[in-house]
Enzyme design. Structure first.
Site, PDB file in Angstrom:
ATOM      1  CG  ASP A 112      38.399  12.555   8.115  1.00 59.96           C
ATOM      2  OD1 ASP A 112      38.674  12.856   9.291  1.00 59.96           O
ATOM      3  OD2 ASP A 112      37.952  13.371   7.292  1.00 59.96           O
ATOM      4  CG  HIS A 130      36.510  16.528  10.128  1.00 57.99           C
ATOM      5  ND1 HIS A 130      35.407  17.358  10.020  1.00 57.99           N
ATOM      6  CD2 HIS A 130      36.411  15.649   9.097  1.00 57.99           C
ATOM      7  CE1 HIS A 130      34.698  17.008   8.956  1.00 57.99           C
ATOM      8  NE2 HIS A 130      35.284  15.969   8.395  1.00 57.99           N
ATOM      9  CD  GLU A 148      36.388  19.103   3.472  1.00 52.94           C
ATOM     10  OE1 GLU A 148      37.212  19.202   4.392  1.00 52.94           O
ATOM     11  OE2 GLU A 148      35.793  18.030   3.212  1.00 52.94           O
TER      12      GLU A 148
END
Length: 335
Positions: A83, A108, A195
């Site tokens: 990311d 994602h 998460e």
């Protein structure tokens, strides 16, 4: 309820004459690239010239180019980089090579949802997110099954973005297990919440705190490790296979009664309020801003926490115990 799409409802038509570039060849990258390639689609891999994965991808029978070259050659560009690296690579190597009608894809939604990447209006933007690690995506594909996946369309410039997304997830084997439609916002916020609150953050903190409580009370660290950490897999596997009901049915009456009566005292209203606060920080962008700023200075806080975790007594004891279990699968997916 989410709409679920299966294999017999999808085709490869939307990708039949297109070139797909997979940016990155790590855990997800190698699985996507190989599965798509073996599904008969035209796949190239984009990597840095210095990448240690270059030779690996070539040995797997794939054509490899630099990221910029792959972006220029491709019609569909799947960005499977960490990311924190995606935005810089996108703006320096991918964006200058985009053409109208191309499709950008993500596994994602972080960078799109939090505006770290703002794509031009004349390209499609979609998500194809398998709900499993890369080695499982790859293994289940070779076994003729697959893992479930999510799809979402953020931008439909061509009017064909959803069909491209469905062809893509069919190519990686996900439609065999079922594909769920969502949005970039929903996937990003629920993924981060899971998460932080239970899968990674909540579970690891619960394990460590339980371990510390037993050791502080005078119990042997090895016994504490077995009861608070080692056996987690046994319970999680039962939940994974059949939900909480399967787990409660499988454990002893003592464990069931004790778990049901004591569990809510541990994860209580105060815990629920902390979860709501964590969700709020995800929704309003506070966590994303914090993470991006942390990455801009090379993750000093994260690195310090990693060092502390490695030195924790639970980790020291666990390493010793695992070394004495020869049948234990110690394969680690470093990617």
């Amino acid at each position: 309820m989410a709409k679920i799409i299966y294999d017999n409802e999808t085709t490869f038509d939307a990708l039949k004459d297109k070139t797909i570039a997979i940016m990155g060849y790590g855990s997800q990258g190698h699985a996507h690239a190989r599965n798509l390639h073996e599904s008969g689609l035209n796949v190239i891999v984009g990597l840095r010239k210095s990448s240690s994965s270059w030779a690996k991808a070539e040995n797997d029978g794939l054509k490899v180019m630099t990221v910029a070259e792959a972006a220029k050659a491709a019609d569909v560009i799947m960005i499977l980089l960490p990311d924190e690296n995606q935005a810089s690579v996108y703006y320096s190597e991918i964006a200058p090579n985009l053409e109208a009608g191309n499709a950008l894809a993500f596994a994602h939604g972080f960078n799109i949802h939090y505006n770290q990447i703002v794509p031009p209006k004349d390209v499609d933007v979609f998500m194809a997110a398998p709900k499993g690690p890369g080695h499982i995506v790859r293994r289940t594909y070779t076994e003729g099954i697959g893992v479930p996946a999510l799809i979402a369309v953020y931008q439909d410039a061509t009017g064909n973005a959803r069909e491209i997304a469905l062809s893509y997830v069919k190519g990686i084997g996900a439609t065999r297990a079922g594909v769920y439609e969502t949005t970039f916002r929903e996937e990003t916020e629920t993924d981060l919440f899971g998460e932080q609150v239970d899968l990674c953050g909540g579970l690891s903190s619960l394990i460590k705190t339980a371990f510390e409580t037993l050791v502080e009370a005078g119990y042997q660290p090895e016994m504490a490790y077995f009861e608070t950490c080692h056996e987690v897999k046994l319970i999680v596997d039962l939940i994974y296979e059949g939900g909480l009901e399967r787990m409660w049915h499988s454990v002893s009456n003592t464990a069931e009664y004790g778990g049901m009566t004591v569990g809510p005292r541990i994860i209580n209203d105060e815990s629920r309020e902390a979860m709501r606060e964590a969700l709020k920080r995800i929704q309003n962008g506070e966590f994303a801003k914090e993470f991006v700023l942390e990455g801009m200075v090379n993750h000093p806080v994260l690195k310090a926490m990693e060092r502390q975790e490695k030195e924790h007594q639970l980790e020291v004891v666990g390493k010793q115990i695992r070394a004495n279990i020869p049948w234990l699968n110690r394969e680690i997916d470093d990617d």
